[in-house]
Write a protein that holds these residues in place. Sequence first.
Motif, PDB file in Angstrom:
ATOM      1  N   LEU A 123      16.839   4.273   2.043  1.00 27.47           N
ATOM      2  CA  LEU A 123      15.461   4.590   2.410  1.00 27.47           C
ATOM      3  C   LEU A 123      15.258   6.039   2.810  1.00 27.47           C
ATOM      4  CD1 LEU A 123      14.555   1.395   4.472  1.00 27.47           C
ATOM      5  CD2 LEU A 123      14.030   1.890   2.085  1.00 27.47           C
ATOM      6  N   LYS A 124      16.320   6.833   2.753  1.00 30.32           N
ATOM      7  CA  LYS A 124      16.233   8.232   3.174  1.00 30.32           C
ATOM      8  C   LYS A 124      15.577   9.077   2.077  1.00 30.32           C
ATOM      9  CE  LYS A 124      19.230  11.966   4.878  1.00 30.32           C
ATOM     10  NZ  LYS A 124      20.643  12.352   5.134  1.00 30.32           N
ATOM     11  N   VAL A 125      14.559   9.858   2.445  1.00 29.76           N
ATOM     12  CA  VAL A 125      13.875  10.704   1.472  1.00 29.76           C
ATOM     13  C   VAL A 125      13.402  11.976   2.171  1.00 29.76           C
ATOM     14  CG1 VAL A 125      11.600   9.698   1.850  1.00 29.76           C
ATOM     15  CG2 VAL A 125      12.123  10.691  -0.371  1.00 29.76           C
ATOM     16  N   LYS A 126      13.346  13.081   1.435  1.00 28.72           N
ATOM     17  CA  LYS A 126      12.895  14.343   2.027  1.00 28.72           C
ATOM     18  C   LYS A 126      11.446  14.209   2.501  1.00 28.72           C
ATOM     19  CE  LYS A 126      13.629  17.286  -1.262  1.00 28.72           C
ATOM     20  NZ  LYS A 126      13.729  18.579  -1.986  1.00 28.72           N
ATOM     21  N   PRO A 127      11.143  14.505   3.764  1.00 25.91           N
ATOM     22  CA  PRO A 127       9.788  14.313   4.287  1.00 25.91           C
ATOM     23  C   PRO A 127       8.750  15.213   3.644  1.00 25.91           C
ATOM     24  CG  PRO A 127      11.153  15.492   5.882  1.00 25.91           C
ATOM     25  CD  PRO A 127      12.074  15.015   4.786  1.00 25.91           C
ATOM     26  N   THR A 128       9.159  16.341   3.084  1.00 20.36           N
ATOM     27  CA  THR A 128       8.198  17.284   2.501  1.00 20.36           C
ATOM     28  C   THR A 128       7.981  17.066   1.003  1.00 20.36           C
ATOM     29  OG1 THR A 128       9.984  18.875   2.086  1.00 20.36           O
ATOM     30  CG2 THR A 128       8.788  19.064   4.180  1.00 20.36           C
ATOM     31  N   LYS A 129       8.657  16.097   0.427  1.00 25.21           N
ATOM     32  CA  LYS A 129       8.611  15.946  -1.026  1.00 25.21           C
ATOM     33  C   LYS A 129       7.300  15.334  -1.519  1.00 25.21           C
ATOM     34  CE  LYS A 129      11.435  14.185  -4.857  1.00 25.21           C
ATOM     35  NZ  LYS A 129      12.679  13.492  -5.236  1.00 25.21           N
ATOM     36  N   PHE A 130       6.748  14.391  -0.745  1.00 23.23           N
ATOM     37  CA  PHE A 130       5.549  13.687  -1.186  1.00 23.23           C
ATOM     38  C   PHE A 130       4.398  13.864  -0.211  1.00 23.23           C
ATOM     39  CE2 PHE A 130       8.867  11.390  -3.430  1.00 23.23           C
ATOM     40  CZ  PHE A 130       8.298  11.182  -4.674  1.00 23.23           C
TER      41      PHE A 130
ATOM     42  N   ASN B  80       0.802  -1.228   0.000  1.00 20.94           N
ATOM     43  CA  ASN B  80       0.000   0.000   0.000  1.00 20.94           C
ATOM     44  C   ASN B  80       0.831   1.271   0.000  1.00 20.94           C
ATOM     45  OD1 ASN B  80      -2.443  -1.570   0.279  1.00 20.94           O
ATOM     46  ND2 ASN B  80      -1.845  -1.917   2.400  1.00 20.94           N
ATOM     47  N   GLN B  81       2.122   1.170  -0.297  1.00 21.48           N
ATOM     48  CA  GLN B  81       2.994   2.334  -0.221  1.00 21.48           C
ATOM     49  C   GLN B  81       3.219   3.005  -1.578  1.00 21.48           C
ATOM     50  OE1 GLN B  81       6.437   0.476   1.997  1.00 21.48           O
ATOM     51  NE2 GLN B  81       6.028   2.189   3.378  1.00 21.48           N
ATOM     52  N   ASN B  82       3.521   4.307  -1.496  1.00 21.17           N
ATOM     53  CA  ASN B  82       3.996   5.047  -2.662  1.00 21.17           C
ATOM     54  C   ASN B  82       5.498   4.815  -2.749  1.00 21.17           C
ATOM     55  OD1 ASN B  82       4.866   6.892  -4.561  1.00 21.17           O
ATOM     56  ND2 ASN B  82       4.526   8.672  -3.256  1.00 21.17           N
ATOM     57  N   THR B  83       5.916   4.069  -3.735  1.00 22.15           N
ATOM     58  CA  THR B  83       7.312   3.640  -3.833  1.00 22.15           C
ATOM     59  C   THR B  83       8.279   4.823  -3.804  1.00 22.15           C
ATOM     60  OG1 THR B  83       6.681   1.679  -5.088  1.00 22.15           O
ATOM     61  CG2 THR B  83       8.973   2.379  -5.252  1.00 22.15           C
ATOM     62  N   LEU B  84       8.015   5.846  -4.612  1.00 17.76           N
ATOM     63  CA  LEU B  84       8.961   6.961  -4.720  1.00 17.76           C
ATOM     64  C   LEU B  84       9.121   7.725  -3.413  1.00 17.76           C
ATOM     65  CD1 LEU B  84       8.177   8.348  -8.280  1.00 17.76           C
ATOM     66  CD2 LEU B  84      10.295   7.274  -7.518  1.00 17.76           C
ATOM     67  N   SER B  85       8.095   7.736  -2.574  1.00 18.27           N
ATOM     68  CA  SER B  85       8.194   8.476  -1.318  1.00 18.27           C
ATOM     69  C   SER B  85       8.951   7.692  -0.254  1.00 18.27           C
ATOM     70  CB  SER B  85       6.805   8.843  -0.794  1.00 18.27           C
ATOM     71  OG  SER B  85       6.137   7.712  -0.299  1.00 18.27           O
ATOM     72  N   GLU B  86       9.284   6.437  -0.551  1.00 22.20           N
ATOM     73  CA  GLU B  86       9.971   5.598   0.430  1.00 22.20           C
ATOM     74  C   GLU B  86      11.463   5.459   0.166  1.00 22.20           C
ATOM     75  OE1 GLU B  86       8.701   4.362   3.158  1.00 22.20           O
ATOM     76  OE2 GLU B  86       6.776   5.283   2.681  1.00 22.20           O
ATOM     77  N   ILE B  87      11.905   5.814  -1.037  1.00 23.78           N
ATOM     78  CA  ILE B  87      13.292   5.548  -1.410  1.00 23.78           C
ATOM     79  C   ILE B  87      14.063   6.833  -1.679  1.00 23.78           C
ATOM     80  CG2 ILE B  87      12.619   3.336  -2.430  1.00 23.78           C
ATOM     81  CD1 ILE B  87      12.977   4.556  -5.195  1.00 23.78           C
ATOM     82  N   ASN B  88      15.359   6.754  -1.506  1.00 17.84           N
ATOM     83  CA  ASN B  88      16.258   7.822  -1.934  1.00 17.84           C
ATOM     84  C   ASN B  88      16.545   7.558  -3.409  1.00 17.84           C
ATOM     85  OD1 ASN B  88      18.383   9.517  -2.533  1.00 17.84           O
ATOM     86  ND2 ASN B  88      19.533   9.091  -0.671  1.00 17.84           N
TER      87      ASN B  88
ATOM     88  N   SER C 236       1.411   2.437  -7.094  1.00 20.95           N
ATOM     89  CA  SER C 236       1.379   3.304  -5.917  1.00 20.95           C
ATOM     90  C   SER C 236       0.041   4.017  -5.802  1.00 20.95           C
ATOM     91  CB  SER C 236       2.495   4.350  -6.003  1.00 20.95           C
ATOM     92  OG  SER C 236       3.772   3.751  -5.955  1.00 20.95           O
ATOM     93  N   PRO C 237      -0.402   4.311  -4.567  1.00 22.61           N
ATOM     94  CA  PRO C 237      -1.640   5.077  -4.398  1.00 22.61           C
ATOM     95  C   PRO C 237      -1.489   6.472  -4.995  1.00 22.61           C
ATOM     96  CG  PRO C 237      -0.895   4.102  -2.319  1.00 22.61           C
ATOM     97  CD  PRO C 237       0.216   3.942  -3.298  1.00 22.61           C
ATOM     98  N   LYS C 238      -2.619   7.153  -5.156  1.00 22.84           N
ATOM     99  CA  LYS C 238      -2.611   8.531  -5.633  1.00 22.84           C
ATOM    100  C   LYS C 238      -1.725   9.387  -4.731  1.00 22.84           C
ATOM    101  CE  LYS C 238      -5.858  12.341  -6.499  1.00 22.84           C
ATOM    102  NZ  LYS C 238      -7.297  12.742  -6.447  1.00 22.84           N
ATOM    103  N   TYR C 239      -0.878  10.213  -5.338  1.00 21.21           N
ATOM    104  CA  TYR C 239       0.016  11.047  -4.531  1.00 21.21           C
ATOM    105  C   TYR C 239       0.371  12.327  -5.254  1.00 21.21           C
ATOM    106  CZ  TYR C 239       3.726   9.000  -7.481  1.00 21.21           C
ATOM    107  OH  TYR C 239       4.503   8.596  -8.544  1.00 21.21           O
ATOM    108  N   SER C 240       0.964  13.254  -4.490  1.00 23.36           N
ATOM    109  CA  SER C 240       1.454  14.518  -5.035  1.00 23.36           C
ATOM    110  C   SER C 240       2.939  14.641  -4.754  1.00 23.36           C
ATOM    111  CB  SER C 240       0.721  15.704  -4.402  1.00 23.36           C
ATOM    112  OG  SER C 240      -0.662  15.630  -4.660  1.00 23.36           O
ATOM    113  N   LEU C 241       3.640  15.320  -5.630  1.00 19.13           N
ATOM    114  CA  LEU C 241       5.067  15.570  -5.449  1.00 19.13           C
ATOM    115  C   LEU C 241       5.333  17.060  -5.522  1.00 19.13           C
ATOM    116  CD1 LEU C 241       8.145  13.808  -6.953  1.00 19.13           C
ATOM    117  CD2 LEU C 241       7.802  16.211  -7.465  1.00 19.13           C
ATOM    118  N   VAL C 242       6.141  17.533  -4.609  1.00 17.62           N
ATOM    119  CA  VAL C 242       6.627  18.916  -4.623  1.00 17.62           C
ATOM    120  C   VAL C 242       8.136  18.855  -4.537  1.00 17.62           C
ATOM    121  CG1 VAL C 242       6.629  21.146  -3.463  1.00 17.62           C
ATOM    122  CG2 VAL C 242       4.556  19.745  -3.439  1.00 17.62           C
ATOM    123  N   ASN C 243       8.823  19.483  -5.491  1.00 23.39           N
ATOM    124  CA  ASN C 243      10.282  19.388  -5.489  1.00 23.39           C
ATOM    125  C   ASN C 243      10.889  20.688  -6.016  1.00 23.39           C
ATOM    126  OD1 ASN C 243      12.681  18.084  -4.959  1.00 23.39           O
ATOM    127  ND2 ASN C 243      12.742  16.950  -6.881  1.00 23.39           N
ATOM    128  N   GLU C 244      12.130  20.918  -5.627  1.00 14.85           N
ATOM    129  CA  GLU C 244      12.846  22.114  -6.074  1.00 14.85           C
ATOM    130  C   GLU C 244      14.265  21.730  -6.449  1.00 14.85           C
ATOM    131  OE1 GLU C 244      14.136  26.585  -4.455  1.00 14.85           O
ATOM    132  OE2 GLU C 244      12.757  25.315  -3.299  1.00 14.85           O
TER     133      GLU C 244
END
Length: 326
Positions: free
Chosen positions: A160-167, A44-52, A241-249
């Motif tokens: 497994l490190k990922v920016k907490p605000t990205k997704f 049930n996870q969003n793959t991209l939000s879990e990985i570096n 992956s479930p529906k999600y949003s991405l914010v990145n800079e």
Amino acid sequence: MLFIDNNLTNPYFNLATEEYLLKNFNEDVFMLWRNEPSIIVGKNQNTLSEINYEYVKEKSIPVVRRLTGGGAVFHDLGNINFTFISTDDSKSFTNFRKFTQPIIDVLKELNINAEFTGRNDLTIEGKKFSGNAQCNYKNKVMHHGTLLFTSVINDISSALKVKPTKFEGKGIKSVASRVTNISDHLKTPITILEFKDMIMKHVSKMNDNYSVYELSEEDLGNIKKLYDEKYNTWQWNYGSSPKYSLVNEVKFSGGNLEFYLNVEKGKITEIKIFGDFFGKANVSDIESLLIGEEHNEEVIEAALSNINIDDYIAGAIVEDIVKGLM
């Protein structure tokens, strides 16, 4: 109960093996196995939000979705995985202790005091060495868990490190915790294969009616088919992956870029690009071009390959856009 000592280390193949055994065998099964370095994400996870993503890409680490829920885990050859598949007695699905007790008992033989804690973890001195997950299929329950023995802990945190605000989204998030290797608590050193044998012998003593099972050529062929059609596909591992949003800079030679996008069923449904850049053409053309495309690096690169990015964002190249979108 069938005992399977699986010596294959391909994560796509091993996850396919679990599903094949769960859905095609009537007998109860116990299997021990290991994976080469890989990330295994919960159903049930969003793959991209879990990985570096950058680290995973640089190290060419396989990322595979499993059938069970729970959080993402990092596997390597210093980690043993165990799988129980048994008839569901209507209590097994919530009874994680039932399947983890044999591990606790083996460690007790080694003078290690392991405990079942929280919802699904095993710990030593408050540090996690095993995460566990389960799923149901018809009248069967499958329980599997990890056993960190000599894993490279730095690789776990880096992968497994990922920016907490990205997704943002509805996917289940992994919970960071302190981890430890079993080998660090041994009074007398043993190898990971010796530990693996101890587990197999202990579980066999608990089951008088057991037999060692070797996967047949037919089994291997069916597993390979599942491997090709499901577990080794972008659609299963990322697109599901479930529906999600991405914010990145990202920063590039011409300034800063900000990316906002929504993804549903693995495809980009909305996208906006902002920044302090200059361009001759309207950046909305790039946004329109990417609507409906898979949120997949190779697909995005292909979609952008036929336009001159510099016309829209002066000083930028395709790689800058891809980095911002991933």
